[in-house]
Write a protein that holds these residues in place. Sequence first.
Motif, PDB file in Angstrom:
ATOM      1  N   PRO A  23       0.803  -1.223   0.000  1.00  0.00           N
ATOM      2  CA  PRO A  23       0.000   0.000   0.000  1.00  0.00           C
ATOM      3  C   PRO A  23       0.832   1.267   0.000  1.00  0.00           C
ATOM      4  O   PRO A  23       1.973   1.262   0.451  1.00  0.00           O
ATOM      5  N   PRO A  24       0.281   2.368  -0.479  1.00  0.00           N
ATOM      6  CA  PRO A  24       0.957   3.655  -0.330  1.00  0.00           C
ATOM      7  C   PRO A  24       0.944   4.031   1.156  1.00  0.00           C
ATOM      8  O   PRO A  24      -0.079   3.905   1.813  1.00  0.00           O
ATOM      9  N   ILE A  25       2.074   4.466   1.684  1.00  0.00           N
ATOM     10  CA  ILE A  25       2.127   4.698   3.126  1.00  0.00           C
ATOM     11  C   ILE A  25       2.486   6.132   3.484  1.00  0.00           C
ATOM     12  O   ILE A  25       2.939   6.402   4.574  1.00  0.00           O
ATOM     13  N   GLY A  26       2.245   7.072   2.577  1.00  0.00           N
ATOM     14  CA  GLY A  26       2.503   8.473   2.891  1.00  0.00           C
ATOM     15  C   GLY A  26       1.399   9.080   3.746  1.00  0.00           C
ATOM     16  O   GLY A  26       0.230   8.728   3.612  1.00  0.00           O
ATOM     17  N   HIS A  27       1.745   9.964   4.613  1.00  0.00           N
ATOM     18  CA  HIS A  27       0.823  10.723   5.463  1.00  0.00           C
ATOM     19  C   HIS A  27       0.026   9.867   6.446  1.00  0.00           C
ATOM     20  O   HIS A  27      -0.990  10.309   6.964  1.00  0.00           O
ATOM     21  N   THR A  28       0.452   8.652   6.733  1.00  0.00           N
ATOM     22  CA  THR A  28      -0.343   7.795   7.617  1.00  0.00           C
ATOM     23  C   THR A  28      -0.408   8.318   9.041  1.00  0.00           C
ATOM     24  O   THR A  28      -1.385   8.082   9.732  1.00  0.00           O
ATOM     25  N   SER A  29       0.607   9.060   9.472  1.00  0.00           N
ATOM     26  CA  SER A  29       0.567   9.574  10.845  1.00  0.00           C
ATOM     27  C   SER A  29      -0.137  10.930  10.932  1.00  0.00           C
ATOM     28  O   SER A  29      -0.392  11.417  12.024  1.00  0.00           O
ATOM     29  N   ASP A  60      -6.917   9.345  19.262  1.00  0.00           N
ATOM     30  CA  ASP A  60      -6.442   7.968  19.425  1.00  0.00           C
ATOM     31  C   ASP A  60      -4.932   7.981  19.613  1.00  0.00           C
ATOM     32  O   ASP A  60      -4.276   9.019  19.458  1.00  0.00           O
ATOM     33  N   ASN A  61      -4.385   6.830  19.894  1.00  0.00           N
ATOM     34  CA  ASN A  61      -2.942   6.662  19.910  1.00  0.00           C
ATOM     35  C   ASN A  61      -2.442   6.883  18.484  1.00  0.00           C
ATOM     36  O   ASN A  61      -3.038   6.380  17.522  1.00  0.00           O
ATOM     37  N   ALA A  62      -1.365   7.630  18.322  1.00  0.00           N
ATOM     38  CA  ALA A  62      -0.872   7.988  16.988  1.00  0.00           C
ATOM     39  C   ALA A  62      -0.466   6.771  16.167  1.00  0.00           C
ATOM     40  O   ALA A  62      -0.749   6.706  14.964  1.00  0.00           O
ATOM     41  N   ASP A  63       0.168   5.799  16.794  1.00  0.00           N
ATOM     42  CA  ASP A  63       0.575   4.603  16.056  1.00  0.00           C
ATOM     43  C   ASP A  63      -0.626   3.758  15.637  1.00  0.00           C
ATOM     44  O   ASP A  63      -0.646   3.187  14.550  1.00  0.00           O
ATOM     45  N   THR A  64      -1.632   3.685  16.488  1.00  0.00           N
ATOM     46  CA  THR A  64      -2.844   2.944  16.152  1.00  0.00           C
ATOM     47  C   THR A  64      -3.561   3.608  14.987  1.00  0.00           C
ATOM     48  O   THR A  64      -4.028   2.938  14.060  1.00  0.00           O
ATOM     49  N   ASN A  65      -3.638   4.935  15.021  1.00  0.00           N
ATOM     50  CA  ASN A  65      -4.254   5.673  13.915  1.00  0.00           C
ATOM     51  C   ASN A  65      -3.503   5.421  12.609  1.00  0.00           C
ATOM     52  O   ASN A  65      -4.112   5.158  11.574  1.00  0.00           O
ATOM     53  N   ALA A  66      -2.170   5.475  12.649  1.00  0.00           N
ATOM     54  CA  ALA A  66      -1.368   5.235  11.445  1.00  0.00           C
ATOM     55  C   ALA A  66      -1.559   3.806  10.938  1.00  0.00           C
ATOM     56  O   ALA A  66      -1.673   3.578   9.730  1.00  0.00           O
ATOM     57  N   ALA A  67      -1.621   2.842  11.841  1.00  0.00           N
ATOM     58  CA  ALA A  67      -1.822   1.447  11.448  1.00  0.00           C
ATOM     59  C   ALA A  67      -3.175   1.258  10.766  1.00  0.00           C
ATOM     60  O   ALA A  67      -3.287   0.522   9.783  1.00  0.00           O
ATOM     61  N   ARG A  68      -4.206   1.930  11.261  1.00  0.00           N
ATOM     62  CA  ARG A  68      -5.518   1.853  10.624  1.00  0.00           C
ATOM     63  C   ARG A  68      -5.472   2.447   9.213  1.00  0.00           C
ATOM     64  O   ARG A  68      -6.102   1.921   8.297  1.00  0.00           O
ATOM     65  N   ASN A  69      -4.727   3.538   9.047  1.00  0.00           N
ATOM     66  CA  ASN A  69      -4.599   4.136   7.718  1.00  0.00           C
ATOM     67  C   ASN A  69      -3.898   3.196   6.755  1.00  0.00           C
ATOM     68  O   ASN A  69      -4.289   3.087   5.590  1.00  0.00           O
ATOM     69  N   ILE A  70      -2.868   2.519   7.211  1.00  0.00           N
ATOM     70  CA  ILE A  70      -2.158   1.553   6.368  1.00  0.00           C
ATOM     71  C   ILE A  70      -3.089   0.400   6.023  1.00  0.00           C
ATOM     72  O   ILE A  70      -3.144  -0.055   4.883  1.00  0.00           O
ATOM     73  N   ASP A  71      -3.855  -0.063   6.999  1.00  0.00           N
ATOM     74  CA  ASP A  71      -4.799  -1.151   6.764  1.00  0.00           C
ATOM     75  C   ASP A  71      -5.855  -0.741   5.740  1.00  0.00           C
ATOM     76  O   ASP A  71      -6.188  -1.503   4.835  1.00  0.00           O
ATOM     77  N   HIS A  72      -6.376   0.480   5.863  1.00  0.00           N
ATOM     78  CA  HIS A  72      -7.366   0.977   4.891  1.00  0.00           C
ATOM     79  C   HIS A  72      -6.746   1.042   3.489  1.00  0.00           C
ATOM     80  O   HIS A  72      -7.388   0.666   2.512  1.00  0.00           O
ATOM     81  N   ALA A  73      -5.513   1.518   3.397  1.00  0.00           N
ATOM     82  CA  ALA A  73      -4.845   1.658   2.094  1.00  0.00           C
ATOM     83  C   ALA A  73      -4.519   0.302   1.484  1.00  0.00           C
ATOM     84  O   ALA A  73      -4.549   0.135   0.265  1.00  0.00           O
ATOM     85  N   ALA A  74      -4.218  -0.671   2.334  1.00  0.00           N
ATOM     86  CA  ALA A  74      -3.819  -1.988   1.846  1.00  0.00           C
ATOM     87  C   ALA A  74      -4.970  -2.759   1.234  1.00  0.00           C
ATOM     88  O   ALA A  74      -4.790  -3.517   0.296  1.00  0.00           O
TER      89      ALA A  74
END
Length: 86
Positions: A23-29, A60-74
Motif C-alpha cells: 500500500p501507499p504509506i505516505g501521510h499515515t501519521s 487515538d494513539n498515533a501509532d494505532t491511527n497510522a496502522a488503521r490508515n495503512i490497513d485501509h490503504a492496503a
Amino acid sequence: MIIVRARTFLRPILSPIGPNTIPPIGHTSRRCSACGFVTPGSRETQAKFACKNPDCGFVDNADTNAARNIDHAAGPAVSGLLSPRQ
C-alpha cells in the motif's frame, strides 16, 4: 529509508498475493483514520493523534491511527480479509 525497509520486508510476504499489493504509506501519521482529514498538526505528540477537522474530533494513539490508515490503504488482500487462495 523506513519506507524502503518496509517494502523490502513486505515484498516476500506479499508476493503470493500479487506484485502490486504494497500500500501507499505516505501521510499515515497525519491522516485521520476516521474521516480522512490530513494536516500536520493532528499528531500532537509522538503518542497522541487528535483530528483537527471541526466535524470529526477523533482522538487515538498515533501509532494505532497510522496502522488503521495503512490497513485501509492496503485493502482486504493485505488486511487478512481475503486469503490469497480465493
